[in-house]
Design an enzyme around this catalytic site. Structure first.
Site, short mmCIF file in Angstrom:
data_model
loop_
_atom_site.label_atom_id
_atom_site.label_comp_id
_atom_site.label_asym_id
_atom_site.label_seq_id
_atom_site.Cartn_x
_atom_site.Cartn_y
_atom_site.Cartn_z
N ASN A 40 41.28 37.55 46.55
CA ASN A 40 41.23 38.59 47.58
C ASN A 40 40.07 38.38 48.55
OD1 ASN A 40 43.33 39.60 46.12
ND2 ASN A 40 42.29 41.48 45.46
N HIS A 90 53.76 46.84 96.06
CA HIS A 90 55.20 47.06 95.86
C HIS A 90 56.02 45.82 96.26
CE1 HIS A 90 54.23 51.33 95.31
NE2 HIS A 90 53.49 51.21 96.41
N SER A 127 67.40 19.91 87.79
CA SER A 127 68.66 20.48 87.30
C SER A 127 69.58 19.36 86.85
CB SER A 127 69.34 21.30 88.40
OG SER A 127 70.68 21.58 88.08
N LYS A 132 67.25 20.48 93.07
CA LYS A 132 66.42 21.50 92.46
C LYS A 132 65.07 20.96 91.98
CE LYS A 132 67.24 25.16 91.83
NZ LYS A 132 67.91 25.80 90.69
N ASN A 146 62.39 23.07 89.76
CA ASN A 146 62.25 24.38 89.14
C ASN A 146 60.85 24.59 88.54
OD1 ASN A 146 64.98 24.95 89.64
ND2 ASN A 146 65.59 23.89 87.76
N GLU A 171 57.70 29.74 84.24
CA GLU A 171 58.65 30.66 83.62
C GLU A 171 58.45 30.72 82.11
OE1 GLU A 171 62.20 29.91 86.92
OE2 GLU A 171 62.31 28.97 84.95
N TYR A 213 43.39 45.53 48.40
CA TYR A 213 44.26 44.45 48.83
C TYR A 213 45.70 44.72 48.41
CZ TYR A 213 46.34 39.87 49.54
OH TYR A 213 47.16 38.86 49.96
N GLN A 225 49.46 39.14 53.10
CA GLN A 225 49.80 37.72 53.20
C GLN A 225 50.45 37.42 54.55
OE1 GLN A 225 51.42 35.50 49.72
NE2 GLN A 225 53.21 35.15 51.03
N LYS A 258 48.44 36.03 58.70
CA LYS A 258 47.92 34.80 59.31
C LYS A 258 48.90 34.09 60.23
CE LYS A 258 46.85 33.73 55.09
NZ LYS A 258 46.71 35.11 54.58
#
Length: 475
Positions: free
Chosen positions: A109, A155, A276, A282, A284, A289, A316, A321, A324
């Site tokens: 522990n 906006h 693409s 293209k 991208n 993203e 504990y 467990q 992590k």
């Protein structure tokens, strides 16, 4: 037999053994586990609990095991359940009785809590270093493009012109706050639970301060129950990661927009773009993203630990467990995102003329025209209405404010004079924002002084964190 098998008559079912094993995750904390065992063994010998000969044998055995894991030559056995049992059982197999004495005065522990805190410190430091690199890139690009002007937005509509350097430095300050949060997570983790044993302490005369200092901790946790059950420090790290992921996502979103045909403000390097499979033309912004997309993953890890901890009684519980994997995943994800973002910003081409041309759209001078009237005595609310009518006139004519004949301005208000043209000039509008924190070249120059001071301070902070048990790669 498991290390705890003495009380049991039967063995654990294979399926439940696999279900309960944490080794696939916590094997990545092998350096932390070995550092804790090394410090514990040294303290046991100093306190006369084990012999000096046993300590030297233990230390030698641990060093050999660590070297093998570093080299990727160590074979982990799922039957060992976790990294603690894997190392201790192998140590005992190699050195015999001395290996069995290593666990004197401690429990899994406090051992797992120690490993996790050491790992949290290492992960926080790694992220702080990556954070600094991105901020350094943002500052360099800001300085290199000090005269570039673009439309500032609210906006997602054109609002007022700002310097690109000012815009980029806004992100610099976001990531500066993230650095502080990571530093706070480091500080929260920087306390040793070792010596708390299972939950109540131990009857052995342990020197908890000695083991704490040996592992690089600055203090010990004063309550044994809290020592083995607390995961607040991980929540601090998760929150720091989540907030930084949000800031990265915001910057990534702007890169996606700015690199589009509609904006055309930047051109991404080929190294940080993809094409693409069907459309040859293209280019991208996939990596921006992907950074934006990974934010949800980091948020999920924070929520997972919050839910895991919310109903746990002291002390504990096996639920912990699950503490992590999410932290390791978030730290690894953020490290990659920070590195990619730094490279993407560092190599992108700024289309300055396209940004300046965009300032001709959206009546960015409107506020300054209203201020012009207000400075001549008209109440600002009235000035706001006058300029609103002028904008409406522009919409009817299909032009911008700077295209209106002077006579139209005079019809709107006799306060307008020929010098109104100065209120319509984009560079003059930007230069007029001289208040502290404003977008004028002079204000940004002053802001950069604060930027440099903060960078120097944070670089010194990382350099002064002291001994930190690094994460290993061999697991």
């Amino acid at each position: 037999m498991a290390l705890w098998g003495g009380r049991f008559e039967g063995g654990v079912d294979v399926s439940t053994q696999e279900f309960g094993a944490s080794l696939p995750v916590d094997k990545h904390l092998y350096k932390q586990d070995i550092a804790g065992s090394r410090a514990h063994a040294a303290m046991l010998a100093k306190q006369g609990i084990i012999t000096e000969a046993d300590y030297e044998t233990i230390a030698s055995g641990l060093a050999a095991i660590e070297a093998e894991i570093d080299a990727g030559a160590f074979v982990f056995d799922i039957n060992d359940e976790d990294i603690h049992m894997a190392i201790e059982s192998e140590l005992t197999r190699r050195i015999g009785e001395a290996g069995k004495r290593l666990h004197t005065g401690r429990s899994r522990n406090d051992q797992v809590a120690t490993d996790t805190r050491l790992a949290a410190k290492a992960l926080s430091k790694q992220l702080m270093e990556a954070n600094l690199k991105l901020r350094q890139v943002l500052v360099r690009v800001a300085i290199d493009n000090g005269t570039v002007v673009l439309p500032g937005m609210t906006h997602l509509q054109h609002a007022q012109p700002v310097l690109l350097s000012h815009h980029l430095l806004a992100y610099y300050w976001m990531f500066t706050r993230d650095f502080k949060r990571l530093d706070a997570a480091f500080e929260a983790a920087d306390a040793s639970p070792l010596g708390a044993a299972a939950l109540a302490g131990t009857t052995y005369p342990l020197d908890r301060v000695a083991t704490a200092y040996a592992m690089g901790f600055t203090r010990v946790i004063p309550n044994s129950l809290d020592a083995v059950s607390d995961r607040d420090f991980l929540l601090d790290l998760h929150f720091a990661c989540s907030t930084m992921a949000m800031h990265l996502s915001r910057l990534a979103e702007e890169i996606v927009l700015w690199s589009s045909s509609e904006f055309g403000y930047i051109t991404l390097s080929d190294s940080f773009s993809t094409g693409s499979s069907i459309m040859p033309q293209k280019k991208n912004p996939d990596f921006a993203e992907l950074i934006r997309g990974k934010t949800g993953r980091v948020y999920g890890n924070l929520m997972q630990l919050l839910v895991t901890c919310k109903g746990l009684p002291l002390a504990y519980n096996k639920d912990l467990q699950e503490d992590k994997e999410g932290a390791l995943d978030s730290a690894r994800t953020l490290s990659q995102c920070l590195e990619v973002m730094a490279g993407m910003v560092d190599t992108m081409h700024i289309n300055a003329e396209r940004m300046r041309a965009a300032c001709r759209v959206g009546h960015l001078a409107a506020t300054d025209v209203a201020d012009y009237l207000a400075k001549k005595g008209m109440p600002f609310r009235e000035a706001h209405a006058v300029v609103g009518h002028l904008v409406l006139e522009c919409d009817h004519r299909g032009c911008q404010l700077e295209d209106l004949p002077f006579e139209v301005f005079q019809e709107a208000s006799p306060l307008f004079a020929p010098d109104i043209t100065s209120a319509l000039d984009i560079d003059a509008i930007v230069a007029a924002r001289t208040t502290e924190g404003g977008t004028s070249p002079s204000a940004v120059k002053e802001q950069l002084k604060f930027v440099r001071t903060s960078l120097v301070g944070d670089e010194a902070r990382v350099g002064g964190l002291g001994y930190v048990v690094s994460m290993g790669a061999g697991a």
